[in-house]
Structure formats: structure tokens, C-alpha cells
Design a protein around this motif. Structure first.
Motif, short mmCIF file in Angstrom:
data_model
loop_
_atom_site.label_atom_id
_atom_site.label_comp_id
_atom_site.label_asym_id
_atom_site.label_seq_id
_atom_site.Cartn_x
_atom_site.Cartn_y
_atom_site.Cartn_z
N LEU A 45 -2.71 -45.21 39.11
CA LEU A 45 -1.32 -45.50 38.77
C LEU A 45 -0.73 -44.50 37.78
O LEU A 45 0.46 -44.55 37.49
CB LEU A 45 -1.21 -46.90 38.17
N LEU A 46 -1.56 -43.61 37.27
CA LEU A 46 -1.07 -42.69 36.24
C LEU A 46 -0.23 -41.57 36.86
O LEU A 46 -0.45 -41.12 37.98
CB LEU A 46 -2.25 -42.07 35.48
N VAL A 47 0.74 -41.15 36.08
CA VAL A 47 1.58 -40.00 36.42
C VAL A 47 1.34 -38.95 35.35
O VAL A 47 1.07 -39.27 34.19
CB VAL A 47 3.06 -40.40 36.49
N PHE A 48 1.43 -37.67 35.72
CA PHE A 48 1.13 -36.59 34.80
C PHE A 48 2.33 -35.65 34.68
O PHE A 48 3.21 -35.61 35.53
CB PHE A 48 -0.09 -35.79 35.30
N ARG A 49 2.33 -34.90 33.60
CA ARG A 49 3.30 -33.83 33.45
C ARG A 49 2.61 -32.66 32.75
O ARG A 49 1.63 -32.85 32.02
CB ARG A 49 4.54 -34.28 32.69
N TRP A 50 3.15 -31.48 32.95
CA TRP A 50 2.52 -30.28 32.39
C TRP A 50 3.59 -29.21 32.14
O TRP A 50 4.70 -29.28 32.64
CB TRP A 50 1.45 -29.74 33.34
N ARG A 51 3.20 -28.22 31.34
CA ARG A 51 4.07 -27.09 31.08
C ARG A 51 3.21 -25.92 30.64
O ARG A 51 2.05 -26.09 30.21
CB ARG A 51 5.09 -27.42 30.00
N GLN A 52 3.77 -24.73 30.76
CA GLN A 52 3.10 -23.54 30.27
C GLN A 52 3.38 -23.41 28.78
O GLN A 52 4.52 -23.23 28.37
CB GLN A 52 3.57 -22.31 31.03
N ALA A 53 2.31 -23.51 28.00
CA ALA A 53 2.47 -23.55 26.54
C ALA A 53 3.03 -22.26 25.99
O ALA A 53 3.84 -22.26 25.05
CB ALA A 53 1.12 -23.87 25.89
N ALA A 54 2.64 -21.12 26.55
CA ALA A 54 3.06 -19.84 25.98
C ALA A 54 4.56 -19.63 26.12
O ALA A 54 5.20 -19.02 25.25
CB ALA A 54 2.30 -18.70 26.65
N THR A 55 5.14 -20.12 27.19
CA THR A 55 6.57 -19.90 27.42
C THR A 55 7.42 -21.05 26.92
O THR A 55 8.65 -20.99 26.98
CB THR A 55 6.84 -19.71 28.92
#
Length: 702
Positions: free
Chosen positions: A396-406
Motif C-alpha cells: 500500500l505504500l507510495v514513494f517519491r524521489w528526487r535528485q539531491a544534487a539538483t
């Protein structure tokens, strides 16, 4: 128990339960909304005046059809409807919930009614007779001003694509001759909001369904387990005669957990909201026997006199309190003051820390496992996310992510959905990611991962420099090797030329010393024979013998320079024939031992000739000086040398007399062998005579 205050729609819009709300859209309705758009049923606003008012349409059955974004596969559905209006009692008298799996849900489609398993209003359980389920429909009696209805029902279909809300007509005693759909004075019905949750008991809320213990008596019918039953409409609080101070509810989470945050929800009806204020929250450890131990963390909340609004929630995090660790097995809600009937809690939700992980890493569509270092030249990186091994409700989990350097924006993705990074240049690509709890809040734990794309060796300045240096060293090494090879070749040619020159000198010396001397002697004998008045037979005999000796010496020189005789066996045969014949002419016997092996091994002229001449010199010494009757000759190879032993049974060498360095041809023997690195050793023979050992360096070879 009646509504005394309207529910705050802004607080309810955040989702009252642990499971996420399903996204819906209204596709069809039979009711008359008088200017209110159907979308108000799904906007999260439950204030009076927002939603659908069915006035003047209350005398006929009404149907509203909702469609899902995609087919749903769930075991249980939970429906919540809000019926809040300035008009008292404008809630449904009888309603039915149904589902369909049609591609395009409509009123005339194939509908399957749901049989309710639990039905609850915000007045429950003080007025349990106001609501009941009968078969496929839900019946609500008169007596409330306004209400919130919650229904749980097992799923009747798989792949649900739509829901139907049907308001049925009932007889109204106060409205003569009319059947109506609502319980207001004129039979009206109002619906402000419609929400659905799939599998509401599957959640990242670890308190859901866990046992609750109260430290004292609770109000009649308000059971402690209502705090973890997943119904926002149910609640519990201590009885009014129960001593107030230090009363607590305690939830056993079943195991020790590191916590992310804790949520306390107030009751929905707005009655006595101050009773969820000035409370203490505690997290306790397990004492080792499954019972509450030491308090590991505690927080005093709303000590300023404020309270959680009706239908609202408090979200408590680690920094809101103090203690050793925001982790434990037991959670307590404590009343630290003397005010009675508190704490009043609708729901307790406990959300543990989440530790999602990266899975399914691919570089340019090629799977590479869990390695952080990618192949050089990678242009596209694909990966997905999965729950950690101890995370609850992983599906049931949803995830999110991003590029830390930018510092780019967060991008959401579900479990198994592909995330992609374009990697035009080699370097480091750090990312951050986190999971979202089923109540819609993001976990406070942000994980990080670093992908590294190395610079191709042909683009690295250091490696290019190293490659250039390596190429230079290789070229220099090859040039040096070629130079050394040329020098070695020249040296070999020079050595070969020198060897040929030495062989020519040996041949010239032998012919001069031996053949020349014999021919000179023959010339002198011929002169004497010419001057003698008669024919002296002795001179002719000497002349013939000298001629035969000259032929033998010439034959020996020819044998020595002939390459066909460059073998150990040829040397052995020649020495045997020469020694046997020579010693026999002198009246001596000869025993010759030749090597049984290595006969075909090469023995060059440079070794054969000096060795032959040394043997001849030794045989002459035996015949002239030894006074022997027998000679034994042994030729054999030993290690990296060839040795020839010549022993006689003559008078030998006296022990107290040293062997002279010159005379009797000994210096010639030693000199010949020394030129080719050999040795000549003279010592007494075991037979009593003399033993001469000639040794020359040589390695056997075919």
C-alpha cells in the motif's frame, strides 16, 4: 447523542482513517441539485450548504453513480457519507450501496448490492437503535439533527469499476400519503460528501486492531477498543465517577518499534471537545515479559488550555516530547489533571518509521543488481522502489524521489513503477527518496543512494596520461629490445666469425706443425736419396713411412673439419679407432669405454678438435714415457661437461714429485683445453700408473 456543533470540513478532508481515500468521479445522478455541481460530493468540504440538497426531489428514489480511476481489487470497502444541514434530520431514511465491474458504470448497468457488516454513526453507541442494516440496505430512524454515516461491507465483486449510492423511499407518518427519502420535517435528504476506502484495516497504522486497556472504568458502551477500531465515529472516555487524574488508555503494539509519528483524533460530533486537551502521551518499553516497562519517551500536549477540534487530529512527533528514544511497544494516553471524563479519543494511530529501498536497477535496460557503480558510458538509469523488509503494509505504500544534487522537485511513484534518470555525463548521481504512510503523510525518514558512473578510460586525463606514458615506455622498451637484439645478433655473428677464424688458425697451425714438418722431412729424405751413390733401402722405407704418416695426419684434419662428424658418437668412434691402432703399433693393449646414450648429440668442431689433439698428446706421452702395457680410455658426459679419462698401468708419478707445468706436451694439452674453457688434470691411476682427466664444458643436445 445529538450534534451540537458542525463538523469542520477542512479537518475531515485529510482522511479520517488509516487507509487512503479512493479517487472517484461522479458520472450520473437522478437528483435535482439546484445549481450545486456534483463535484461537491468529492471536494472534501462537509460544511452545511456544500453538497446536494434534494428538496422537491425527496418524493422519488434517487441514485448517484461514481466511477473509479482504475479497477479495484479489495476484500472490504468502507463508505463514509456526511449529512449536515441547517435543516434538522435531513439524512437518508434508507439507502443501498452497490458495486459494478462494467467498463462504463451507469444507472442501467449490472449492479451487485453490498451487504453491510458494520454500520456506525457519530452518535453510536449512545443511540444504537437509530441505525441498523436489513439485508442489502441500511435503515436509519428519526431522532438526530445531523449525522455522519460509516459502513463497512465485504466486496461482492473483483475488479470494481463503479459504486452506486441509492436513496430509497419509506413511509413517513408525519407526511400524509407520501413516501420520502429523508428524515427531515418534509422528508428531505442532504448529502455533503461521499468517501470510500479500500481494505481500511490494511494500513501502515500499527495500532489498528491492537488491544486497548483502560486503567479504570469507561462510560457505559464506550469500549476501549474503539480507539483502534478504524472508525472515526466511535470513541471512548472514562466514566464520570472514575477518578480523573492519571487515568490512561494503553495500547499494546505487539512488538517494539521505532516510531515516525502518533496521531490522536477527536470525536466527530463536537460534544465536549475540551476533553481531548491537556493530556500526556507516553511510549513505554517492554519489561521483557510482555508487560509495560520504563517510560522511554513522554510529551505533555495542549497544556495551554487548547483542545483538538471536533473531527480534528493531533500529530505528535519525537521532538514534541523528551526521552531516551521515540520507540517502544506500549503507547499511553494519560490524563494528568483532575478534570473528569478525559481523555476522550476517537482514534489512536501509530505510524512506525519506514525504510524503503531501491530495487531493480538497470543501466541502459541491462539489469545490474544492487551495485552503486554503473558501467562506464551509461546514458539512462532505471530503478524502482520497494518497502523495507520490516515495513508494514508494503503493497500500500507510495514513494517519491528526487535528485539531491539538483534539488529538483519530488516525483511520486508506486511500488514497482519505473523511475528514470538521464545520465549524459559521467559523475555522481545522488538521489533521495521516502515512503508515504497510508494516511497520506510522508514518512519523516529520507533515504539516500548514490549512483556513480565512472569516466571512460579514454576520457580520463589521468588515465590518458598514464596511457601515453605507458605507450612511451612500451615504445622505448621495444626500441631497447630491438637494439639489444641487433647487438646480440651482431655479437653472435662476430662470435661465429671469430670461431671460424679460430678454426682456420687451428687448421693452419696443424697443417703447418704436422703436415708441413712431415713434408719437410720427406723432402730431406728425397735429397739424401738423390745424393746417395746407390739406392739405400732404408731411406726409401723412411720416405714411404713419412708419406703414410702425412696421409694419416691429413685424414685427421679432414675428419675434424667435416660437419658430418659433429656428434658425440662420431668422436667416440674416431678416438676408439685411433687409440686402438696407435697403441697396437706400440705393442700396448687398449680398452675403450664409450657412452651408451647421447651419441647423436651435437659436439661441434670447436670442442672435438682440441679434445682430439689433447688425447693424441696424452697417448704419445704414454707410449714414450709410461712404460705401460695396457691403457684404459673412458668417454662420458657428466652434468654440463664431457669428460675423457685416460689411465695406464705404467710406472706412474712418484708421490713426492710434482707434475711439471711444461714438457712432454703437457702444456700443449692444457693450453688447447683452456682455449675452450676446459681443464686437464694429471694424477696417479688406481692401476698404479698415470691418469689423465680431460674435461670440457658441454650440454647434451640432439
Amino acid at each position: 447523542m445529538l450534534f451540537r456543533k458542525p463538523i469542520l470540513g477542512l479537518l475531515l478532508a485529510g482522511g479520517l482513517q488509516a487507509a487512503p481515500l479512493l479517487p472517484l468521479r461522479v458520472v450520473e445522478s437522478t437528483q435535482m441539485n439546484f445549481g450545486h455541481p456534483l463535484s461537491e460530493l468529492l471536494d472534501g468540504d462537509v460544511n452545511a450548504g456544500n453538497g446536494l440538497d434534494m428538496d422537491r426531489a425527496q418524493f422519488q428514489e434517487q441514485v448517484i453513480v461514481f466511477a473509479t480511476e482504475k479497477p479495484l481489487f479489495a476484500q472490504v470497502f468502507q463508505f463514509t457519507t456526511w449529512h449536515i444541514s441547517k435543516e434538522k434530520g435531513a439524512y437518508p431514511a434508507q439507502l443501498e450501496l452497490a458495486v459494478t465491474s462494467d467498463d462504463k458504470p451507469s444507472r442501467q448497468g449490472n449492479w451487485k448490492p453490498l451487504k453491510p457488516s458494520q454500520v456506525l454513526t457519530d452518535s453510536f453507541p449512545r443511540n444504537p437503535g437509530l441505525i441498523r442494516s436489513e439485508g442489502d440496505w441500511i435503515y436509519m430512524s428519526e431522532g438526530l439533527d445531523q449525522t455522519v454515516l460509516t459502513v463497512r461491507a465485504p466486496a461482492a465483486l473483483t475488479g470494481v469499476t463503479g459504486f452506486r449510492l441509492r436513496f430509497l423511499q419509506v413511509e413517513a407518518s408525519h407526511i400524509s400519503g407520501q413516501r420520502v427519502i429523508g428524515r427531515s420535517r418534509n422528508g428531505n435528504c442532504v448529502i455533503n460528501e461521499f468517501q470510500i476506502q479500500a481494505d481500511p484495516l490494511r494500513s501502515s497504522n500499527v495500532a489498528l486492531g491492537r488491544p486497548v486497556r483502560a486503567s479504570g472504568a469507561v462510560y457505559d458502551g464506550l469500549y476501549p477498543h474503539f480507539l483502534t477500531d478504524g472508525f472515526a465515529a466511535s470513541f471512548s472516555h472514562p466514566a464520570d465517577w472514575q477518578p480523573a487524574r492519571d487515568f490512561h488508555f494503553e495500547v499494546d503494539l505487539g512488538s517494539t518499534r521505532s516510531l515516525d509519528y502518533i496521531v490522536l483524533r477527536s470525536r466527530l460530533d463536537g460534544t465536549a471537545p475540551e476533553r481531548l486537551g491537556d493530556y500526556e502521551l507516553q511510549v513505554l518499553a517492554d519489561d521483557g515479559s510482555g508487560q509495560p516497562g520504563e517510560i522511554r519517551w513522554r510529551a505533555r500536549m495542549r497544556q495551554d488550555g487548547s483542545h483538538v477540534p471536533p473531527g480534528g487530529r493531533d500529530i505528535i512527533q519525537a521532538e514534541d516530547g523528551t526521552g531516551e528514544s521515540f520507540s517502544g511497544r506500549f503507547v499511553r494516553i494519560v490524563n494528568p489533571i483532575d478534570a473528569i471524563c478525559r481523555p476522550q479519543v476517537g482514534e489512536l494511530e501509530v505510524y512506525p518509521q519506514l525504510h524503503p529501498r531501491i530495487a531493480g536497477i538497470s543501466a541502459d535496460s541491462q539489469e545490474i543488481g544492487q551495485s552503486e557503480s554503473l558501467p562506464p558510458g551509461t546514458k539512462r538509469l532505471d530503478f524502482n522502489f520497494a518497502a523495507g523488509k520490516d515495513d508494514v503494509a508494503p503493497e500500500l505504500l507510495v514513494f517519491r524521489w528526487r535528485q539531491a544534487a539538483t534539488n529538483s522537485a519530488w516525483l511520486e511513484c508506486g511500488a514497482g513503477e519505473l523511475a528514470t534518470i538521464s545520465c549524459e555525463n559521467p559523475g555522481v548521481y545522488p538521489i533521495e527518496f521516502q515512503a508515504r504512510h497510508t494516511d497520506g503523510r510522508w514518512s519523516r525518514q529520507i533515504q539516500s543512494h548514490v549512483f556513480t558512473i565512472p569516466t571512460p578510460w579514454w576520457r580520463s586525463p589521468i588515465r590518458m596520461g598514464a596511457l601515453a606514458l605507458g605507450g612511451f615506455l612500451l615504445a622505448a622498451g621495444l626500441a631497447w629490445w630491438a637494439s639489444v637484439r641487433r647487438l646480440r645478433h651482431k655479437l653472435q655473428l662476430a662470435q661465429a666469425a671469430r670461431a671460424i677464424e679460430q678454426d682456420r688458425l687451428r687448421i693452419a697451425r696443424d697443417m703447418h706443425d704436422d703436415i708441413g714438418a712431415r713434408l719437410t722431412h720427406m723432402a730431406l729424405l728425397a735429397d739424401r736419396l738423390k745424393r746417395s751413390p746407390g739406392h739405400d733401402p732404408s731411406l726409401l722405407t723412411k720416405l714411404a713411412g713419412e708419406a703414410r704418416g702425412t696421409v694419416g695426419a691429413l685424414d685427421q684434419i679432414v675428419w675434424a673439419v667435416n660437419p658430418r662428424h659433429d656428434t658425440l658418437g662420431s668422436l667416440s668412434d674416431y678416438l676408439c679407432n685411433h687409440a686402438t691402432g696407435y697403441l697396437a703399433d706400440a705393442g700396448l693393449s687398449c680398452h675403450f669405454e664409450s657412452p651408451p646414450s647421447n651419441r647423436e648429440s651435437i659436439l661441434p668442431f670447436a670442442i672435438r678438435h682440441p679434445l682430439l689433439m689433447a688425447v693424441k698428446e696424452a697417448l704419445q706421452n704414454v707410449v714414450k714415457h709410461a712404460g705401460a702395457s695396457r691403457v684404459t680410455i673412458s668417454l662420458h658426459s657428466k652434468g654440463d661437461a664431457i669428460e675423457l679419462d685416460l689411465s695406464d698401468d705404467g710406472k706412474g708419478i712418484k708421490p713426492d714429485v710434482s707434475v711439471p707445468d711444461d714438457g712432454d706436451g703437457l702444456s700443449n694439452m692444457r693450453g688447447r683445453l683452456a682455449e675452450i674453457g676446459g681443464t686437464c688434470v694429471i694424477a696417479p691411476s688406481p692401476a698404479g700408473g698415470t691418469r689423465v682427466t680431460l674435461s670440457v664444458p658441454w650440454t647434451a643436445g640432439a
